[in-house]
Design a protein around this motif. Structure first.
Motif, PDB file in Angstrom:
ATOM      1  N   ASN A 332       4.928  15.486  16.551  1.00 19.11           N
ATOM      2  CA  ASN A 332       5.671  16.600  17.157  1.00 19.11           C
ATOM      3  C   ASN A 332       6.664  17.205  16.402  1.00 19.11           C
ATOM      4  O   ASN A 332       6.949  18.393  16.685  1.00 19.11           O
ATOM      5  N   TYR A 333       7.264  16.418  15.464  1.00 19.17           N
ATOM      6  CA  TYR A 333       8.276  16.811  14.652  1.00 19.17           C
ATOM      7  C   TYR A 333       7.832  17.593  13.265  1.00 19.17           C
ATOM      8  O   TYR A 333       8.739  18.090  12.678  1.00 19.17           O
ATOM      9  N   ALA A 367      14.625  11.210  19.184  1.00 19.76           N
ATOM     10  CA  ALA A 367      14.832  12.753  18.898  1.00 19.76           C
ATOM     11  C   ALA A 367      16.342  12.867  18.386  1.00 19.76           C
ATOM     12  O   ALA A 367      16.520  13.600  17.561  1.00 19.76           O
ATOM     13  N   MET A 370      16.423  12.113  14.919  1.00 22.44           N
ATOM     14  CA  MET A 370      15.887  13.194  13.930  1.00 22.44           C
ATOM     15  C   MET A 370      16.626  14.532  14.146  1.00 22.44           C
ATOM     16  O   MET A 370      16.615  15.157  12.857  1.00 22.44           O
ATOM     17  N   ASP A 371      16.924  14.739  15.290  1.00 22.65           N
ATOM     18  CA  ASP A 371      17.917  15.886  15.358  1.00 22.65           C
ATOM     19  C   ASP A 371      19.241  16.028  14.456  1.00 22.65           C
ATOM     20  O   ASP A 371      19.384  16.774  13.751  1.00 22.65           O
TER      21      ASP A 371
END
Ligand code: ADP
Length: 468
Positions: A332-333, A367, A370-371
């Protein structure tokens, strides 16, 4: 601790035993010295049979002997008591050879309450016997013949050494047993106190110590119990106020959400409705709108963290294959990473590693990490994600080779509101709550997270949680 105290006692008691042996030996030496000094003044030494001997026994003067409670006897060759004055332990009769021999043996025996001195007159062929009652005498002596060698010498020495050795072994055993027994009186209450202290350290504030003693340990027990009660009381007050504080934050952040959403929504509406000509008002509305978004974000994070900390919170866990789950998450990333100009490498094994996880919460964890990597690092940064099984835990690594965090902040970065460079972060709109939420979620899963980092060398977040 127990062995140390009993060892200490053992050493002390051994010293005491050795000292008492030395003291006893010195006492005997002193006694024999005193005896030799006393010997010169004793009547038995001043009036010996030799001193008063006369060939004509009727000329012997018995008076000083009789005056000193002693006695004089003369025995002829026929073993008849032909003269007696004063103390007489023979009787006035004729002795048989056996009786006389017994008497001679008796006179030399140890433990006889008389000092018996016997002298034989070779001219007139009679025995002169002088007897005094013994005052006090200690017969203790080592006697050996150093002129003629004895056949038994070796055996006797061996026996004496064996007895001495046995005596020392007995003393050592006594010292050991006695030191153990004495030590128990100290170690037992100490052990109970240690168990109590460990209970306190482990957070059991209901721990109390009962020693059933009436000595100084009883005072220590009372002090300990009073201290445990005080700590327990204060901890419960602190827990209560902590609970109240968390509930307050939870309630405030919940209640402020709606008004803030309204401010944000209406300011946005005003911006769209307002004529672009009205620059100044437009500007103000933009500021209101941006700040309301930031405040909303902060509030949402605060609400999330408070919810995680609250007693009512529980995870909604399911059995998941972590490798598959991480693969899905990363896919998804990929486009976001490509758009940001990041490169990436993944090392996720084909095997299945199962864990009980709450997908929604774990998404939040991954998330956030990762963000952050995307938010705080520029294009060209490389991201690597690795997964492996380590004993009963699965390890998931998120690493980047970006700006990193100063190494001394690696631990505190998980505390609420901690950010590296506030001015730098003000542009990114960070709240400093993300990693606190991340750690809280990982810990709720029975795992932990740690950061290995160095300024300008990137960050490596290592998450580990139990497998099933
Ligand atoms: P926020 O991002 O909302 O400020 P976080 O708790 O998620 O809060 O992060 C705390 C701080 O850690 C960030 O403000 C940032 O300074 C730093 N940080 C986190 N991840 C990285 C990263 N991958 N690279 C550099 N700095 C990071």
């Amino acid at each position: 601790m127990k062995s140390k105290i009993s060892n200490q006692f053992f050493i002390s008691y051994t010293i005491v035993f050795v000292m008492s042996i030395i003291t006893a030996f010195l006492a005997v030496q002193l006694m024999s010295f005193a005896d030799s000094v006393m010997a010169k003044t004793l009547v038995k030494n001043n009036y010996t049979a030799d001193n008063i001997m006369r060939d004509d026994y009727t000329k012997i003067d018995p008076d000083p002997i009789v005056e000193n409670n002693g006695g004089v006897q003369v025995i002829n060759q026929n073993l008849e008591v032909i003269y007696s004055d004063g103390l007489n332990i023979l009787g006035s009769r004729k002795l048989t050879t056996e009786e006389f021999t017994d008497f001679l043996i008796y006179s030399k025996s140890v433990g006889v309450p008389y000092s018996i001195d016997i002298q034989y007159n070779t001219t007139e062929k009679f025995w002169l016997i002088v007897t005094f009652p013994t005052s006090i005498r200690i017969d203790l002596a080592f006697v050996y013949n150093n002129v003629v060698a004895s056949k038994d010498m070796q055996g006797v020495i061996g026996l004496i050494v064996a007895v001495a050795l046995f005596y020392f072994i007995m003393l050592t055993i006594c010292a050991a047993v006695y030191s153990k027994l004495t030590a128990i009186r100290f170690t037992d209450p100490l052990k109970k106190l240690v168990v109590g202290t460990q209970g306190l350290r482990n957070g059991d504030y209901n721990t109390r110590v009962h020693l059933n003693l009436k000595n100084e340990f009883a005072d220590l027990q009372d002090t300990f119990n009073a201290m445990a009660e005080q700590i327990g009381h204060e901890i419960s007050i602190r827990q209560q106020s902590d609970e109240n504080r968390k509930k307050l934050i939870l309630d405030i952040s919940h209640d402020l959400k709606n008004p803030l959403a309204a401010i944000s929504g209406y300011s946005e509406l005003c911006i769209t409705k307002l004529s672009p000509a009205n620059n100044e008002l437009n500007n103000y509305l933009h500021i209101i709108h941006e700040n309301s978004i930031r405040a909303n974000k902060l509030l949402t994070n605060l609400f999330e963290l408070s919810k995680l900390e609250s007693a009512e919170f529980s995870l909604n866990v399911k059995r998941e294959d972590i490798c598959e789950y991480v693969r899905e998450f990363i896919s998804n990333y990929l486009s976001v990473l490509d758009d940001a100009g990041f490169t990436y490498t993944f090392d996720i094994p084909e095997q299945e590693i199962f864990s009980m996880i709450d997908r929604g919460q774990m998404n939040r964890v991954f998330a956030n990490i990762m963000d952050n990597a995307l938010k705080y690092n520029g294009a060209g940064t490389e991201i690597s994600v690795r997964v492996w099984l380590e004993g009963s835990h699965v390890v998931v690594i998120f690493a980047d080779n970006g700006v990193g965090i100063p190494a001394d902040m690696a631990k505190e970065i998980f505390l609420p509101f901690v950010r590296v460079d506030i001015s730098r972060n003000s542009q990114t709109g960070g709240t400093g709550l993300g990693l606190s939420i991340v750690r809280m979620i990982v810990q709720k899963h029975g795992g932990d997270i740690l950061l290995k980092t160095q300024q300008n060398r990137g960050c490596e977040f290592e998450i580990r949680f139990p497998t099933i």
